[in-house]
Design a protein around this motif. Structure first.
Motif, short mmCIF file in Angstrom:
data_model
loop_
_atom_site.label_atom_id
_atom_site.label_comp_id
_atom_site.label_asym_id
_atom_site.label_seq_id
_atom_site.Cartn_x
_atom_site.Cartn_y
_atom_site.Cartn_z
N LEU A 1 0.83 -1.20 0.00
CA LEU A 1 0.00 0.00 0.00
C LEU A 1 0.86 1.25 0.00
N SER A 2 0.38 2.28 -0.66
CA SER A 2 1.00 3.58 -0.59
C SER A 2 0.62 4.21 0.75
N VAL A 3 1.62 4.71 1.49
CA VAL A 3 1.38 5.19 2.85
C VAL A 3 1.78 6.66 2.97
N VAL A 4 0.96 7.42 3.68
CA VAL A 4 1.29 8.78 4.07
C VAL A 4 1.43 8.79 5.58
N ALA A 5 2.64 9.03 6.07
CA ALA A 5 2.90 9.08 7.51
C ALA A 5 2.66 10.50 8.01
N PHE B 1 11.22 7.86 9.62
CA PHE B 1 10.88 7.26 8.33
C PHE B 1 11.87 7.63 7.23
N PRO B 2 12.15 6.68 6.33
CA PRO B 2 13.05 6.96 5.21
C PRO B 2 12.38 7.89 4.20
N LEU B 3 13.18 8.39 3.28
CA LEU B 3 12.66 9.32 2.28
C LEU B 3 11.59 8.67 1.40
N ALA B 4 11.60 7.35 1.31
CA ALA B 4 10.62 6.66 0.47
C ALA B 4 9.19 6.78 1.00
N VAL B 5 9.05 7.17 2.27
CA VAL B 5 7.72 7.31 2.88
C VAL B 5 7.31 8.78 2.83
N THR B 6 6.14 9.04 2.27
CA THR B 6 5.60 10.40 2.25
C THR B 6 5.26 10.82 3.67
N ARG B 7 5.71 12.02 4.05
CA ARG B 7 5.49 12.50 5.42
C ARG B 7 4.77 13.85 5.37
N ARG B 8 3.78 14.01 6.23
CA ARG B 8 3.05 15.27 6.30
C ARG B 8 2.82 15.63 7.76
#
Length: 339
Positions: free
Chosen positions: A30-34, A46-53
């Motif tokens: 799944l595509s995840v937004v943390a 979280f690594p750069l591969a994970v979208t963070r907001r």
């Protein structure tokens, strides 16, 4: 407009349980937004591969923007008495389903009461209490439930140790609402009895002295099952652990970050002369919450999913099918509840 994206937003992502949920969602493709309240913490975890907001609970606009392009919000940030309402509201406004993992009875009650109509209007589902507490007992009891009214449900939980997270301790300090149980088909305040029966679990946990300690499973079960009496028991040593301020937080013992903690949860259902039981056992109550909510989320994201409203986990998702998906992967399921 309702989102058609398949991204999953995890609020409280940098917390202990949130990290497990992000990890499990990514493992399932799944595509995840943390999402969290601290950019520093998110960037550290979280690594750069994970979208963070970043989004604040008291800023509805930032929350809705954080949930943009998502189809599901999973709330792992307690105390849920403070977080559930603003996050569920923003999730629906953004066109997302909402799941939380509260063990807090009052939070689950409020979510059922306040968000059923808005969720139906949005053609979305709001599910409180879908984690280890609340969700697992609801799945087992619902899978066992016969047609007609049920006389009694007892939930018995044993942990070999309870190493509480900082979030669990904060929630315990915040959650001073009187606990409730079900008697004569109604939610009533808990009055501890003079004696609570001991419980015999499988050999790892064995014979355990118990105390009556109801969590959100009382609320999730009572929401959709007609039951005369519902009670929930916890082994006394686990309660002693969490009441001891010197008990350390969980320590990872494997690559997934799980602690060595072992748990067992048994549901006993009585209807007339018929007694049915089912149980689950596994490792780490915080870690096992992740596959439960992600497996549920995968089903909510299916194009064929049609339910709406504020629903208990076993109302929203076929309990037998979901237990089958969890069995052998994240926990062991015993009893006549699998196809």
């Amino acid at each position: 407009m309702h989102s058609t994206a398949k991204s999953v937003a995890v609020y409280g992502a940098s917390g202990h349980t949130g990290q497990f949920v992000v990890q499990e969602a990514r493992r399932r493709g799944l595509s995840v937004v943390a999402i969290g309240r601290s950019a520093t913490r998110l960037n550290a975890v979280f690594p750069l591969a994970v979208t963070r907001r970043v989004a604040a609970l008291d800023d509805p606009v930032s929350l809705e923007q954080a949930f943009a392009d998502c189809a599901l919000v999973i709330n792992c940030a307690g105390p849920f008495l403070d977080t559930a309402a603003p996050l569920a509201r923003a999730a629906l406004q953004a066109g997302c389903h909402y799941i939380d993992v509260t063990a807090e009875q009052a939070s689950a009650q409020a979510t059922f009461a306040d968000f059923d109509a808005p969720a139906r209007a949005a053609s979305r589902v709001v599910i409180p209490g879908a984690g280890f507490y609340g969700g697992l007992a609801d799945l087992l009891a619902s899978a066992l439930a016969p047609d007609g009214d049920i006389d009694e449900i007892t939930v018995a939980i044993a942990l070999d140790r309870w190493w509480p997270t900082a979030g669990t301790r904060r929630t315990g300090e915040r959650n001073n609402v009187p606990r409730v149980v079900v008697k004569h088909g109604k939610l009533v305040p808990l009055i501890p009895p003079a004696e609570v029966p001991d419980w015999v679990f499988s050999p790892v946990l064995g014979h355990q002295p118990m105390v009556e300690m109801p969590f959100s499973e009382i609320i999730t079960l009572a929401h959709h099952l007609k039951v005369g009496s519902i009670r929930s028991l916890l082994n006394r040593s686990a309660l002693d652990d969490i009441r001891d301020g010197t008990t350390p937080p969980p320590t990872a013992v494997d690559d997934s970050g799980r602690s060595a903690q072992r748990f067992e949860l048994e549901v006993r259902l009585v209807q007339g002369s018929v007694i049915k039981t089912a149980r689950v056992r596994g490792q780490d109550i915080y870690a096992v919450t992740a596959p439960i909510v992600i497996q549920a989320g995968l089903r909510l994201l299916s194009p064929s999913y049609r339910h709406s409203g504020a629903l208990a986990l076993a109302e929203a998702i076929d309990p037998v099918e979901l237990l089958g998906a969890l069995h052998g992967q994240s926990l062991e399921v015993f009893g006549d509840v699998l196809r």
